[in-house]
Design a protein around this motif. Structure first.
Motif, PDB file in Angstrom:
ATOM      1  N   ILE A  75       0.841  -1.206   0.000  1.00  0.00           N
ATOM      2  CA  ILE A  75       0.000   0.000   0.000  1.00  0.00           C
ATOM      3  C   ILE A  75       0.869   1.246   0.000  1.00  0.00           C
ATOM      4  N   GLU A  76       1.935   1.246   0.830  1.00  0.00           N
ATOM      5  CA  GLU A  76       2.840   2.394   0.859  1.00  0.00           C
ATOM      6  C   GLU A  76       3.523   2.595  -0.489  1.00  0.00           C
ATOM      7  N   ALA A  77       3.915   1.512  -1.144  1.00  0.00           N
ATOM      8  CA  ALA A  77       4.540   1.628  -2.467  1.00  0.00           C
ATOM      9  C   ALA A  77       3.547   2.183  -3.479  1.00  0.00           C
ATOM     10  N   GLY A  78       2.298   1.743  -3.400  1.00  0.00           N
ATOM     11  CA  GLY A  78       1.269   2.272  -4.302  1.00  0.00           C
ATOM     12  C   GLY A  78       1.022   3.755  -4.081  1.00  0.00           C
ATOM     13  N   VAL A  79       0.996   4.178  -2.831  1.00  0.00           N
ATOM     14  CA  VAL A  79       0.797   5.602  -2.532  1.00  0.00           C
ATOM     15  C   VAL A  79       1.979   6.417  -3.031  1.00  0.00           C
ATOM     16  N   LYS A  80       3.197   5.891  -2.837  1.00  0.00           N
ATOM     17  CA  LYS A  80       4.390   6.605  -3.304  1.00  0.00           C
ATOM     18  C   LYS A  80       4.393   6.719  -4.828  1.00  0.00           C
ATOM     19  N   ALA A  81       4.025   5.628  -5.514  1.00  0.00           N
ATOM     20  CA  ALA A  81       3.973   5.658  -6.976  1.00  0.00           C
ATOM     21  C   ALA A  81       2.907   6.627  -7.462  1.00  0.00           C
ATOM     22  N   ALA A  82       1.773   6.656  -6.796  1.00  0.00           N
ATOM     23  CA  ALA A  82       0.708   7.591  -7.184  1.00  0.00           C
ATOM     24  C   ALA A  82       1.157   9.028  -6.977  1.00  0.00           C
ATOM     25  N   LYS A  83       1.895   9.265  -5.889  1.00  0.00           N
ATOM     26  CA  LYS A  83       2.399  10.622  -5.635  1.00  0.00           C
ATOM     27  C   LYS A  83       3.354  11.064  -6.741  1.00  0.00           C
ATOM     28  N   GLU A  84       4.264  10.160  -7.111  1.00  0.00           N
ATOM     29  CA  GLU A  84       5.210  10.480  -8.184  1.00  0.00           C
ATOM     30  C   GLU A  84       4.481  10.722  -9.508  1.00  0.00           C
ATOM     31  N   TYR A  85       3.490   9.899  -9.787  1.00  0.00           N
ATOM     32  CA  TYR A  85       2.713  10.071 -11.015  1.00  0.00           C
ATOM     33  C   TYR A  85       2.009  11.422 -11.013  1.00  0.00           C
ATOM     34  N   LEU A  86       1.409  11.767  -9.892  1.00  0.00           N
ATOM     35  CA  LEU A  86       0.698  13.049  -9.811  1.00  0.00           C
ATOM     36  C   LEU A  86       1.660  14.225  -9.918  1.00  0.00           C
ATOM     37  N   LYS A  87       2.864  14.080  -9.360  1.00  0.00           N
ATOM     38  CA  LYS A  87       3.869  15.145  -9.503  1.00  0.00           C
ATOM     39  C   LYS A  87       4.227  15.338 -10.973  1.00  0.00           C
ATOM     40  N   ARG A  88       4.485  14.222 -11.658  1.00  0.00           N
ATOM     41  CA  ARG A  88       4.840  14.307 -13.086  1.00  0.00           C
ATOM     42  C   ARG A  88       3.700  14.889 -13.902  1.00  0.00           C
ATOM     43  N   LEU A  89       2.495  14.487 -13.569  1.00  0.00           N
ATOM     44  CA  LEU A  89       1.323  15.009 -14.268  1.00  0.00           C
ATOM     45  C   LEU A  89       1.189  16.513 -14.048  1.00  0.00           C
ATOM     46  N   LEU A  90       1.425  16.963 -12.821  1.00  0.00           N
ATOM     47  CA  LEU A  90       1.348  18.390 -12.525  1.00  0.00           C
ATOM     48  C   LEU A  90       2.420  19.162 -13.289  1.00  0.00           C
ATOM     49  N   VAL A  91       3.644  18.627 -13.326  1.00  0.00           N
ATOM     50  CA  VAL A  91       4.722  19.285 -14.080  1.00  0.00           C
ATOM     51  C   VAL A  91       4.358  19.354 -15.554  1.00  0.00           C
ATOM     52  N   LEU A  92       3.810  18.284 -16.102  1.00  0.00           N
ATOM     53  CA  LEU A  92       3.406  18.268 -17.503  1.00  0.00           C
ATOM     54  C   LEU A  92       2.307  19.296 -17.764  1.00  0.00           C
ATOM     55  N   GLN A  93       1.344  19.385 -16.865  1.00  0.00           N
ATOM     56  CA  GLN A  93       0.269  20.365 -17.038  1.00  0.00           C
ATOM     57  C   GLN A  93       0.810  21.794 -16.957  1.00  0.00           C
TER      58      GLN A  93
END
Length: 116
Positions: A75-93
Motif C-alpha cells: 500500500i505504501e509503495a502504491g501511494v508513493k507511486a501515485a504521488k510520483e505520477y501526480l507530480k509528473r502530471l502536474l509538471v506536464l500540465q
C-alpha cells in the motif's frame, strides 16, 4: 439468538444507538412466531462455547494484524507511486500551460504587427 440492549435509546444523526448499563446484555431465544417473552432469558453459553469464541476472537485479531503488516508495504509503495505520477502530471500540465500562454502571446504579437 436475538440481542436486546437494555437502556435508553437515542436517535443521533440518523444512527440508532443504545446506552448500555452494566447488567445489560440479555439474549432472547428464537421462537417460531417471532413473539418473545421479555421476562424469559436464554441460558448462558457453556464454557466450551465461550472458550472457543475467545480463541477465535484472538485468532481473528492476529490474522487482521498480520494482514495489515503484510499489505502495508504494498500500500505504501502504491501511494508513493501515485504521488510520483501526480507530480509528473502536474509538471506536464504546468509545462503545457506555459507553452499555451507563450503561444497566445506570440499570436497577440503577430495580430498586433499585422494590424499596424
Amino acid at each position: 439468538m436475538v440481542y436486546r440492549p437494555y437502556g435508553n435509546r437515542t436517535h443521533c444523526g440518523g444512527v440508532l444507538s443504545a446506552v448500555h448499563h452494566v447488567e445489560v446484555v440479555y439474549y432472547l431465544p428464537k421462537v417460531e412466531d417471532k413473539k418473545t417473552d421479555i421476562n424469559f432469558h436464554a441460558k448462558k453459553p457453556s464454557n466450551l462455547k465461550t472458550g472457543v469464541s475467545v480463541v477465535l476472537l484472538i485468532l481473528s485479531l492476529i490474522v487482521v494484524v498480520g494482514l495489515a503488516e503484510l499489505l502495508s508495504p504494498a500500500i505504501e509503495a502504491g501511494v508513493k507511486a501515485a504521488k510520483e505520477y501526480l507530480k509528473r502530471l502536474l509538471v506536464l500540465q504546468l509545462r503545457c500551460l506555459f507553452y499555451y500562454q507563450r503561444a497566445l502571446q506570440q499570436l497577440e504579437l503577430q495580430s498586433q504587427s499585422t494590424s499596424k
